[in-house]
Design a protein around this motif. Structure first.
Motif: not given
Ligand SMILES: Nc1ncnc2c1ncn2[C@@H]1O[C@H](COP(=O)(O)OP(=O)(O)OP(=O)(O)O)[C@@H](O)[C@H]1O
Length: 392
Positions: A132, A239-240, A253-254, A257, A279, A314, A318
């Motif tokens: 990441e 991703m975000a 929100r977690q 994804l 991210n 994220l 994440w």
């Protein structure tokens, strides 16, 4: 073969059961005619309607002797051959290691060609792992991804992986012009060759999913492409952005994804390629100096020390799922890249710049970071270093 032939009766029975239980439908349904049995005995099996390995291995030696009307020695030898042909080959840890070494170039890493960072990561971004890149807007995450795409596409004689790249460009930030500019300035000896820029660009497939649903669908297709074609790198930038706007802030929100994280992780492991995603961080306030602490424990311990107005887009789930985290941040107007999470690296920070060559390190030694500093994202003096020109 020899090993199987010398097996004791009881051992053969156990192997027979194992093949039926674990050998899978394909193994069990293998036809006896394809097993290389002597023709004489092969015909007898066929005449008695014993067609597949499962048919033969489901019977005892004595049942077969009776049914086929042949002696024990012939039955045993036929069963040993059928067992050998249908049982999955055993592998030791040593053979698995040898295979991995054979299949993986550059000891299983994609070198970033940032010398200090590659040394800290024992060779670069590891195959089979999720890396990441996290940091504030404009810090250089996309610039890093462009360089990595080129490195994966580059012929192996120039230190690349000589493969295809799948680049998921969620925010339409991929710039082919910038990619070629980085190529020409970083690898002039390669890019001066006739047609190479075109060839390199042709190896990078850019996908632009318009929604999370489209992204989910394209991931399923990517799994097939990764195996079919010589895909050596998968990038998701960012991703975000896939969930921004679709979900409210907060713990929920977690979750959106969660499936994608697991999928990408298993895709990386299964296909042994590096998977890189970016991210972003989200600001809840307008303060210039703000930091976000990733780990839950440090959030509580250091609430007074750090102003946590920036949050990782994220969330914590994440943050735990990725194998390698590189934090890109700015302090006093200087950009740094930090190895914030890695199973084998020291927690080092390297000052860097974004130039016509893409990301370059100003110092290969790196500064050791201690305590909560490594997990925080600083963006002090960030607005001073952001380039506002035409970047496309
Ligand atoms: N040709 C160039 N020469 C020098 N620096 C450049 C050049 N092109 C871009 N940059 C630098 O790269 C920065 C943009 O970086 P990048 O697009 O990678 O940001 P990011 O971290 O992906 O941001 P976001 O989260 O908004 O997507 C610019 O602010 C600028 O500092």
């Amino acid at each position: 073969m020899l090993y199987i032939k010398n097996l004791h009766f009881k051992q053969i029975s156990i192997i027979k059961s194992l093949i039926i239980i674990f050998g899978g439908r394909d193994m069990a349904n293998k036809r006896i005619t394809e097993m290389g049995l002597p023709k004489s005995i092969g015909h007898i099996f066929a005449a008695r309607n014993i067609i597949t390995a499962k048919d033969a291995l489901s019977l005892t030696e004595f049942e077969l002797m009776e049914l086929l009307d042949v002696g024990l020695a012939q039955v045993k030898s036929a069963l040993a051959l059928i067992s050998e042909m249908t049982s999955p080959r055993y592998q030791t840890v040593q053979t698995l290691l040898d295979q991995r070494k054979q299949n993986e170039y550059l000891t299983g890493h994609l070198p970033t060609q940032l010398k200090g960072l590659d040394a800290a990561l024992c060779g670069g971004l590891p195959f089979g792992a999720l890396t990441e890149l996290v940091g504030p807007s404009g810090i250089g995450k996309t610039q890093f991804c462009l360089k990595l795409s080129l490195l994966a596409a580059l012929p192996s004689c120039y230190g690349g992986l000589d493969g295809q790249v799948i680049y998921i460009d969620v925010e339409s930030k991929f710039s082919s012009r910038r990619l070629i500019e980085i190529g020409i300035n970083s690898f002039p000896e390669v890019f001066c060759l006739d047609g190479i820029a075109k060839e390199m660009a042709g190896r990078i497939t850019v996908l632009r999913p318009g929604s999370l649903t489209e992204f989910t669908e394209s991931l399923q297709e990517i799994k097939v492409s990764v195996l079919q074609y010589k895909v050596k790198l998968l990038i998701v930038d960012s991703m975000a952005a896939l969930v921004s706007g679709e979900y409210e802030q907060g713990p929920q929100r977690q979750h959106p994804l969660g499936w994608h994280i697991s999928f990408l992780k298993s895709l990386a492991e299964f296909s042994r390629i590096p998977v890189v995603m970016t991210n972003q961080v989200r600001s809840r306030g307008a303060n210039q100096i703000s930091q976000y602490i990733f780990q839950e424990s440090t959030v509580e311990d250091d609430t007074e020390k750090f102003d946590s107005r920036l949050v990782a887009a994220l969330g914590i789930h994440w943050a735990h799922a990725v194998n390698i985290r590189l934090v890109l941040e700015s302090r006093s107007g200087q950009r740094f890249i930090k190895v914030a999470k890695s199973p084998m690296s020291p927690t080092l920070a390297f000052p860097f710049q974004v130039t016509s060559m893409g990301i370059i390190l100003l110092n290969d030694d790196g500064v050791e970071m201690a305590g909560p500093q490594i997990n925080a994202i600083d963006h002090q003096g960030h607005s001073d270093i952001i380039f506002h020109g035409d970047e496309r």
